[in-house]
Design a protein around this motif. Structure first.
Motif, PDB file in Angstrom:
ATOM      1  N   ALA A   1       0.840  -1.194   0.000  1.00 59.47           N
ATOM      2  CA  ALA A   1       0.000   0.000   0.000  1.00 59.47           C
ATOM      3  C   ALA A   1       0.874   1.243   0.000  1.00 59.47           C
ATOM      4  O   ALA A   1       1.962   1.259   0.592  1.00 59.47           O
ATOM      5  CB  ALA A   1      -0.892   0.002   1.232  1.00 59.47           C
ATOM      6  N   PRO A   2       0.434   2.323  -0.638  1.00 54.33           N
ATOM      7  CA  PRO A   2       1.200   3.574  -0.612  1.00 54.33           C
ATOM      8  C   PRO A   2       1.274   4.122   0.806  1.00 54.33           C
ATOM      9  O   PRO A   2       0.450   3.785   1.660  1.00 54.33           O
ATOM     10  CB  PRO A   2       0.407   4.495  -1.530  1.00 54.33           C
ATOM     11  CG  PRO A   2      -0.964   3.916  -1.588  1.00 54.33           C
ATOM     12  CD  PRO A   2      -0.806   2.445  -1.422  1.00 54.33           C
ATOM     13  N   ILE A   3       2.252   4.977   1.041  1.00 52.69           N
ATOM     14  CA  ILE A   3       2.431   5.511   2.396  1.00 52.69           C
ATOM     15  C   ILE A   3       1.789   6.880   2.564  1.00 52.69           C
ATOM     16  O   ILE A   3       1.762   7.403   3.673  1.00 52.69           O
ATOM     17  CB  ILE A   3       3.915   5.558   2.796  1.00 52.69           C
ATOM     18  CG1 ILE A   3       4.699   6.524   1.905  1.00 52.69           C
ATOM     19  CG2 ILE A   3       4.528   4.165   2.758  1.00 52.69           C
ATOM     20  CD1 ILE A   3       6.142   6.738   2.365  1.00 52.69           C
TER      21      ILE A   3
ATOM     22  N   TRP B   1      -5.879   2.905  -3.808  1.00 51.50           N
ATOM     23  CA  TRP B   1      -5.119   1.659  -3.937  1.00 51.50           C
ATOM     24  C   TRP B   1      -5.954   0.460  -3.491  1.00 51.50           C
ATOM     25  O   TRP B   1      -6.004  -0.567  -4.176  1.00 51.50           O
ATOM     26  CB  TRP B   1      -3.839   1.761  -3.093  1.00 51.50           C
ATOM     27  CG  TRP B   1      -3.064   0.481  -2.999  1.00 51.50           C
ATOM     28  CD1 TRP B   1      -2.106   0.038  -3.865  1.00 51.50           C
ATOM     29  CD2 TRP B   1      -3.194  -0.525  -1.989  1.00 51.50           C
ATOM     30  NE1 TRP B   1      -1.626  -1.189  -3.459  1.00 51.50           N
ATOM     31  CE2 TRP B   1      -2.284  -1.547  -2.316  1.00 51.50           C
ATOM     32  CE3 TRP B   1      -3.982  -0.662  -0.846  1.00 51.50           C
ATOM     33  CZ2 TRP B   1      -2.140  -2.695  -1.530  1.00 51.50           C
ATOM     34  CZ3 TRP B   1      -3.854  -1.798  -0.067  1.00 51.50           C
ATOM     35  CH2 TRP B   1      -2.936  -2.802  -0.403  1.00 51.50           C
ATOM     36  N   HIS B   2      -6.620   0.601  -2.365  1.00 53.54           N
ATOM     37  CA  HIS B   2      -7.431  -0.503  -1.860  1.00 53.54           C
ATOM     38  C   HIS B   2      -8.576  -0.827  -2.813  1.00 53.54           C
ATOM     39  O   HIS B   2      -8.845  -2.003  -3.094  1.00 53.54           O
ATOM     40  CB  HIS B   2      -7.988  -0.143  -0.481  1.00 53.54           C
ATOM     41  CG  HIS B   2      -8.889  -1.194   0.093  1.00 53.54           C
ATOM     42  ND1 HIS B   2      -8.445  -2.408   0.533  1.00 53.54           N
ATOM     43  CD2 HIS B   2     -10.242  -1.209   0.276  1.00 53.54           C
ATOM     44  CE1 HIS B   2      -9.454  -3.128   0.978  1.00 53.54           C
ATOM     45  NE2 HIS B   2     -10.561  -2.421   0.832  1.00 53.54           N
ATOM     46  N   ALA B   3      -9.235   0.196  -3.342  1.00 51.54           N
ATOM     47  CA  ALA B   3     -10.359  -0.030  -4.244  1.00 51.54           C
ATOM     48  C   ALA B   3      -9.938  -0.695  -5.545  1.00 51.54           C
ATOM     49  O   ALA B   3     -10.746  -1.358  -6.205  1.00 51.54           O
ATOM     50  CB  ALA B   3     -11.056   1.297  -4.541  1.00 51.54           C
TER      51      ALA B   3
ATOM     52  N   TYR C   1       6.481   9.490   5.292  1.00 50.78           N
ATOM     53  CA  TYR C   1       7.422   8.481   5.772  1.00 50.78           C
ATOM     54  C   TYR C   1       7.334   8.290   7.280  1.00 50.78           C
ATOM     55  O   TYR C   1       7.256   7.164   7.772  1.00 50.78           O
ATOM     56  CB  TYR C   1       8.845   8.860   5.374  1.00 50.78           C
ATOM     57  CG  TYR C   1       9.875   7.871   5.877  1.00 50.78           C
ATOM     58  CD1 TYR C   1      10.042   6.640   5.257  1.00 50.78           C
ATOM     59  CD2 TYR C   1      10.671   8.165   6.990  1.00 50.78           C
ATOM     60  CE1 TYR C   1      10.966   5.719   5.724  1.00 50.78           C
ATOM     61  CE2 TYR C   1      11.596   7.257   7.464  1.00 50.78           C
ATOM     62  CZ  TYR C   1      11.737   6.031   6.828  1.00 50.78           C
ATOM     63  OH  TYR C   1      12.651   5.121   7.313  1.00 50.78           O
ATOM     64  N   THR C   2       7.352   9.395   8.043  1.00 48.72           N
ATOM     65  CA  THR C   2       7.315   9.250   9.500  1.00 48.72           C
ATOM     66  C   THR C   2       5.950   8.812   9.996  1.00 48.72           C
ATOM     67  O   THR C   2       5.835   8.220  11.071  1.00 48.72           O
ATOM     68  CB  THR C   2       7.714  10.558  10.201  1.00 48.72           C
ATOM     69  OG1 THR C   2       6.766  11.588   9.881  1.00 48.72           O
ATOM     70  CG2 THR C   2       9.110  11.007   9.794  1.00 48.72           C
ATOM     71  N   ALA C   3       4.897   9.062   9.217  1.00 49.69           N
ATOM     72  CA  ALA C   3       3.548   8.681   9.648  1.00 49.69           C
ATOM     73  C   ALA C   3       3.204   7.258   9.276  1.00 49.69           C
ATOM     74  O   ALA C   3       2.565   6.540  10.048  1.00 49.69           O
ATOM     75  CB  ALA C   3       2.516   9.632   9.037  1.00 49.69           C
ATOM     76  N   LEU C   4       3.605   6.822   8.075  1.00 48.57           N
ATOM     77  CA  LEU C   4       3.148   5.516   7.583  1.00 48.57           C
ATOM     78  C   LEU C   4       4.213   4.718   6.848  1.00 48.57           C
ATOM     79  O   LEU C   4       3.963   3.565   6.492  1.00 48.57           O
ATOM     80  CB  LEU C   4       1.955   5.704   6.637  1.00 48.57           C
ATOM     81  CG  LEU C   4       0.667   6.245   7.248  1.00 48.57           C
ATOM     82  CD1 LEU C   4      -0.369   6.484   6.157  1.00 48.57           C
ATOM     83  CD2 LEU C   4       0.121   5.301   8.291  1.00 48.57           C
ATOM     84  N   GLY C   5       5.381   5.292   6.597  1.00 51.72           N
ATOM     85  CA  GLY C   5       6.332   4.618   5.729  1.00 51.72           C
ATOM     86  C   GLY C   5       7.459   3.878   6.406  1.00 51.72           C
ATOM     87  O   GLY C   5       8.037   2.957   5.824  1.00 51.72           O
TER      88      GLY C   5
END
Length: 539
Positions: free
Chosen positions: A7-9, A17-19, A199-203
């Protein structure tokens, strides 16, 4: 089914992406979304992505552009995440604010944001009007959302006023550019606005772990995954990305932690994985006693944000009918995400002479480095003694919006000062003592609180407040605000000297948006003073 790409960050791309994937999940809501009250309570991947597109168009029609700031403050619900994704999708910087009790604190935060567009819940606007004020002076339009438009401000737009425009182009920022702003719990004052990049939140790697199948610890395709958290906080983003990556049978959103409301949702969608805030689980202990069948299928309990007490863990693990239920607990902060993690089982929380140690054993650092330093000298803390917990992690936030100096004061090179006191517990584990601002020399308030909760079955909350000129003051919450003196005398046997207890109902205790006790507010309410023995330098 082929292997799917990660999944993208950036939260602005996650729903699209999910759909686009052949394997999707469905979200079950405890009530309709405030931004789409006519869409019901069941949304599949296509509906979620479509709603993000629609909200992007509405925000663009209101004048939101790439590089602008969007403030979102409304009742707790999953549409806070969806609205933030809609803003990030067009390159704006969304700031998610929970509907905290203090309208003045919200005004201060909105002032720091200086948003180009403000999205506000009708009930929050009504609270501001009742207080004879507005949320803030803002330079752009106000969009009111909610099921009761009569409560909205007279000069506010509605989403219906903005619908029908073209779908704006996707303009995602770079992975290391600011992507999202959330806020701290605000236990000691106005919450700080925490700026994170994609990046710091989800990557970073700690976030990737949750999307990796780990037996017992992460959800699978057949799970029903329920969450009752504050959807204005960073945890909501990582939960969303990880669950959309795994695509369980259903994701269940519980926006209202009230036991009766939560019971209705849990009964409709019996979870196999259940996450809630520690104080919500404590509140639900009465629900576990009345309706144990609601939790019978849960094989994985999850709590973050704060310490969890052994009595609470024990109660829920005991009523689960899963073969080997586990409790996954993580300590983290909005500024740096996870610090450490621990796993509890029925055996590790059995009543006994060591049971109370589980409340402070926060386990092992998770892909971060931790050191303990003396609060005064900044040097390594003495072995066996408490020290400030310093963390080096790739998930550290970029800054505090409007308070950059305050952020710099907590940074020492690559190390982050958490403001928590801890001790080494052997085998690489860390023991949480207390927040530095709440310290009680020589003992741990958390341990005393856990002991008292174990010994007072009728208590739904116990808080110990250190005082500068007398014994610590215990605060006990009971259903009727009453406490039997004999029960209290038995509970404090063998403990340090404590003042006579102050007895309150749950609703009488000031709380944050994550349902933590606002200790400074409680101290001021009962004792007339906001500060205890700690310096509060790193709050």
């Amino acid at each position: 089914m082929g292997k799917r790409n990660a999944a993208p960050i950036n939260i602005g791309l996650v729903f699209d992406w999910h759909a686009a994937n052949s394997r999707q999940t469905v979200i079950q809501l405890d009530r309709p979304l405030d931004v789409a009250p006519d869409r019901g309570t069941t949304l599949d991947g296509a509906a979620l992505a479509g709603l993000v597109h629609e909200l992007s168009a509405c925000l663009a029609a209101a004048g939101l552009r790439r590089g602008d700031r969007l403030a979102i403050v409304k009742d707790n619900h999953f549409d806070i995440v969806l609205t933030a994704a809609a803003a990030a999708r067009i390159g704006a910087l969304p700031v998610m604010i929970a509907p905290i009790a203090s309208i003045e604190a919200i005004r201060i935060m909105v002032g720091r944001i200086d948003p180009a567009v403000l999205v506000a819940g009708a009930s929050v606007l009504a609270r501001a009007a009742a207080a004879g004020t507005t949320l803030a002076v803002h330079r752009g339009p106000l969009i009111a959302v909610g099921t009761d438009p009569a409560l909205a401000a007279a000069d506010a737009l509605s989403l219906d006023d903005l619908r029908g425009g073209p779908n704006p182009p996707v303009r995602i920022g770079g992975d290391h550019d600011p992507m999202i702003v959330t806020h701290t719990s605000g236990t000691t004052g106005v919450p700080k606005l925490v700026v994170h990049s994609a990046y710091t939140a989800l990557g970073a790697r700690p976030y990737q772990l949750e999307s990796t199948r780990i037996p017992l610890l992460t959800s699978g395709r057949d799970d029903v995954v329920a969450s009752c958290i504050s959807f204005a906080h960073m945890r909501a983003l990582s939960w969303t990305r990880s669950q959309l990556s795994i695509a369980p049978r259903a994701m269940v959103v519980i926006s209202d932690p009230d036991p009766d409301s939560a019971a209705r949702t849990l009964a409709r969608h019996l979870p196999t994985s259940l996450e809630a805030l520690p104080n919500v689980f404590q509140r639900w202990e009465e629900l576990a006693d009345r309706r144990p069948e609601l939790f019978a299928q849960v094989k994985r309990f999850i709590s973050t944000f704060d310490a969890i007490h052994p009595r609470t863990v024990r109660k829920f693990l005991d009523i689960s009918q899963a073969r080997f239920p586990v409790w996954a607990w993580g300590l983290g902060q909005s500024e740096i995400a996870g610090i450490s993690a621990n796993i509890f089982t029925r055996r590790t929380v059995r009543p006994g002479p060591r049971a109370n140690h589980d409340a402070t054993n926060i386990g092992w650092p998770t892909l971060v480095r931790v050191r303990l330093v003396d609060p005064v000298t900044g040097r390594r803390a003495a072995r066996g003694g408490p020290g400030l917990i310093m963390v080096k992690t790739p998930t550290r936030c970029l800054t505090y919006l409007g308070e950059a100096d305050r952020h710099r004061a907590k940074v020492d090179g690559k190390w982050w000062n958490t403001g928590d006191l801890g001790m080494r517990a052997g085998f690489g584990r860390i023991k949480l003592v207390d927040r530095e601002v709440d310290l009680l020399p020589g003992v741990s308030c958390i341990e005393i609180e856990s002991t008292l909760l174990d010994r007072l079955p009728r208590a739904s909350e116990v808080v110990v407040l250190a005082t500068p000129d007398g014994p610590p003051v215990p605060v006990v919450c009971t259903p009727d605000g009453l406490l039997d003196q004999q029960d209290w005398d038995r509970a404090v046997a063998g403990l340090i000297e404590l003042a006579e207890p102050r007895v309150l109902r749950w609703a009488d205790v000031p709380r944050t948006a994550t349902w933590k006790v606002r200790r400074s507010g409680l101290r001021e309410q009962l004792l007339g003073e906001a500060m205890g023995l700690g310096s509060g330098q790193w709050t």
